[in-house]
Write an enzyme that holds these catalytic residues in place. Structure first.
Site, PDB file in Angstrom:
ATOM      1  N   SER A 141      75.627  16.041 -14.284  1.00  0.00           N
ATOM      2  CA  SER A 141      74.795  16.134 -13.103  1.00  0.00           C
ATOM      3  C   SER A 141      75.647  16.000 -11.844  1.00  0.00           C
ATOM      4  CB  SER A 141      73.673  15.097 -13.195  1.00  0.00           C
ATOM      5  OG  SER A 141      72.610  15.401 -12.335  1.00  0.00           O
ATOM      6  N   ASP A 197      66.999  23.488 -18.384  1.00  0.00           N
ATOM      7  CA  ASP A 197      67.221  22.537 -17.300  1.00  0.00           C
ATOM      8  C   ASP A 197      66.582  23.052 -16.014  1.00  0.00           C
ATOM      9  OD1 ASP A 197      68.147  20.667 -15.487  1.00  0.00           O
ATOM     10  OD2 ASP A 197      70.190  20.637 -16.281  1.00  0.00           O
ATOM     11  N   HIS A 232      67.773  18.551 -18.926  1.00  0.00           N
ATOM     12  CA  HIS A 232      68.884  17.895 -18.224  1.00  0.00           C
ATOM     13  C   HIS A 232      69.412  16.746 -19.084  1.00  0.00           C
ATOM     14  CE1 HIS A 232      71.101  17.496 -14.497  1.00  0.00           C
ATOM     15  NE2 HIS A 232      70.784  16.217 -14.371  1.00  0.00           N
TER      16      HIS A 232
END
Length: 626
Positions: free
Chosen positions: A194, A301, A331
């Site tokens: 991320s 995602d 994610h």
């Protein structure tokens, strides 16, 4: 990289090598290789733990001193020099890291105790140092958190420079004594998921020497494409200022008003491109990358959307050594969807690119892709050989064909629809969307890459937001939700020590049966038809031509399924409705979709009613942590 020994082959029983420029007399080997991988020879309990504060060369908090970032280090107790695995993050004292939200901890003297994630437990005994860096303006670092800006990139780059003798490090965040990285070979690998993965790409795009590899997991390649999409803002994702506010330390909150103002003014709510966004676009400088790249992304995602990995991959120099994992998850870190295989692959990747171990990972298939839950395929290269652009055209009959059509189709934006509602009844007519489909395919059709859509659209009002989707209509079993659930059992990866255990909760795959699956998505503001930076006021009844991007995908539409294209107004699960809801008429002669097709489009066998469909529940979050 220079080394004191050489590898005879990955199949040797035991091989001992030295990394970097070793002392003339070594008390122990730098690392030991058996069966092609480094072995744990340095007890974690004996590891050296310290914090070094590294100059970034900036003073964004305007306190008259160069901003320093905190680098918490754990390294083997050896006289040999060792390579570094680095994870730079804004989360170490806010959201935490990993599926269990681990945070750093320190003893009463400020010495680091807990290093989040398994990297220290697993890799330090194998002859690596692990360095966890606090972004500028977070945790124990000075400076300002500028969300993808120069301070953030410098947070990682300056530590790479320090590890290679090009930047200054100190024992304190202000003042203190100078500290060198004499224990390091300089060879650095950056990893992170991320936001942490995003900085790996930002630092790599500077071309900094010594950064040998990066492992970006669910990473942003252009911050504009996290907050915005072709002129329209994503709902709930806020601004760079609002994202930073949840992770700033007290010093940044009190001293970084100018940085926050710059980010706020540079991110207008209308979704336009600005110089601030351009500065945070790492794709434009991807040609500078000297590191190898191991990218990982979940194809479901909706937090860091898949456009990010595709455009980064395409912009890398052709000579870049690279590897790609694509899962069906959202994610999610690969440690939580394919743990054993991930640790083994990452281990061999770091061994090869940081220690020059000739284990063959550089000649293995480039791409590993999850086709159905827990079933993986491989490709020698990605996109695979034979991938080409195929243009399809919608028609008034509802067909999606290889030949252009004439006529028009229209939809009315009612300001509350979503992608799920638009595809729920594909055999029913609807004024809320246009839907075009191939017939049932007579053979599998694989799409691999980034799709683009051109529309010739006439709005009935002065505002119009557009959404578009590629849909696989046909029965399938896919991962559901984010794709995993967390169990109560644990497995351990590496050595534990007091205050830092190596055990993590296991996960299991979650699945659901569907009869339609969205495989690529895009959103746009028609006012930005000619420029992302300068919108125009739409004139009702006037036709505008706009081309915009759909997300990266690698998907096989199976024989008997139908490929569909939906074009509609605002998908309110992702973007806001325009201020004046329009009816939009598409001139089909000027509307087409360009697909990244592997091979050729198979023939279709006429229409096939699919009835009401079951789709995967969706979620997106304006929170980047995870």
């Amino acid at each position: 990289m220079a080394r004191s020994g050489s590898l005879i082959g990955a199949l040797a029983a035991v091989l001992v090598l030295g990394a970097g420029v070793a002392p003339a007399v070594a008390a122990e080997p730098a690392f030991t290789v058996r069966d092609g991988v480094t072995q744990p020879v340095f007890p974690l309990a004996d590891a050296i733990r310290e914090t070094v504060y590294v100059d970034t060369g900036l003073d964004l908090d305007a306190d008259g001193a160069v901003d320093r970032v905190a680098a918490d280090i754990i390294r083997p107790a050896t006289t040999q020099r060792v390579p570094v695995i680095m994870d730079a993050s804004p989360y170490y004292q806010s959201a935490g890291r990993g599926n269990e939200s681990e945070k750093k901890s320190y003893d009463s003297a400020g010495k680091p105790v807990k290093f989040p994630l398994f990297y220290d437990n697993y890799f330090v005994p194998r002859g690596y140092a692990v360095v966890l860096v606090d972004f500028a303006g977070t945790s124990r670092s000075r400076g300002c958190l500028d969300t993808g800006g120069r301070a953030e990139v410098s947070s990682g780059k300056s530590v790479v420079d320090w590890l290679n003798g090009r930047a200054a490090g100190y024992t304190a965040v202000t003042g203190g004594s100078a500290v060198s990285a004499s224990w390091s070979t300089g060879a650095t690998g950056m990893i992170g998921k991320s936001w942490d993965g995003t900085i790996t790409q930002g630092v790599a795009a500077t071309g900094v020497a010594g950064l040998r590899t990066i492992v970006p997991i669910a990473a942003i390649s252009s911050w504009y494409d996290w907050f915005r999409s072709d002129g329209v803002a994503f709902s709930g994702f806020g601004t760079p200022t609002s994202l930073a506010s949840g992770h700033e330390n007290a010093n940044a909150r009190s001293r970084c008003g100018a940085v926050r103002s710059e980010m706020t003014s540079g991110s207008p709510s209308n979704g336009d491109m600005t110089p601030m966004w351009a500065q945070r676009d790492f794709v434009r400088n991807a040609g500078n990358v000297k590191a190898s790249v191991f990218a990982v992304h979940g194809q479901a995602d909706l937090n860091v959307k898949t456009l990010n990995y595709g455009q980064w991959w395409n912009a890398l120099p052709a000579s870049t050594p690279r590897k790609l994992w694509l899962s069906q998850t959202g994610h999610v870190d690969p440690f939580d969807f394919r743990r054993a295989e991930w640790v083994d692959t990452l281990h061999r990747w770091f061994d090869h690119y940081l220690l020059d171990v000739p284990n063959g990972i550089d000649t293995e298939p480039q791409a590993t892709i999850e086709r159905t839950p827990d079933n993986w395929t491989q490709d020698a290269t990605w996109p695979p050989a034979g991938t080409r652009t195929q243009t399809l055209y919608p028609s008034t009959s509802g067909a999606l064909a290889t030949t252009a059509s004439t006529g028009s189709a229209a939809f009315t934006d009612i300001g509350r629809d979503t992608a799920t509602t638009w595809i729920a009844s594909p055999d029913s007519t609807s004024t809320a969307r246009t839907l075009f489909r191939t017939g049932a395919l007579t053979a599998d059709l694989r799409l691999s890459g980034i799709t683009s859509l051109t529309v010739a659209a006439s709005p009935s009002t002065s505002t119009a937001h557009l959404s578009a989707f590629l849909v696989d209509f046909g029965p399938a079993t896919v991962r559901s939700g984010e794709g995993i659930r967390t169990l109560t059992t644990e497995s351990c990866w590496g050595e534990s020590r007091t205050g830092d255990d190596a055990c993590y909760r296991d996960t299991a795959t979650t699945t659901t049966a569907v009869s339609a699956e969205i495989i690529s998505r895009g959103w746009a503001d028609l006012a930005n038809h000619s420029s992302l930076s300068t919108p125009s006021t739409l004139v009702p009844g006037t036709k505008y031509t706009m081309t915009f991007r759909l997300s990266t995908t690698d998907h096989i539409v199976r024989q008997g399924h139908r490929l569909g294209l939906v074009v509609a107004g605002a998908d309110t699960s992702q973007i806001s409705a325009p201020s004046r809801l329009p009816k939009v008429t598409l001139d089909l002669a000027g509307t087409s979709v360009r697909l990244p097709v592997v091979g050729s489009i198979p023939a279709a066998s006429g229409s096939l009613a699919v009835g009401p469909v079951r789709v995967r529940p969706e979620s997106a979050s304006g929170r980047l942590d995870g």
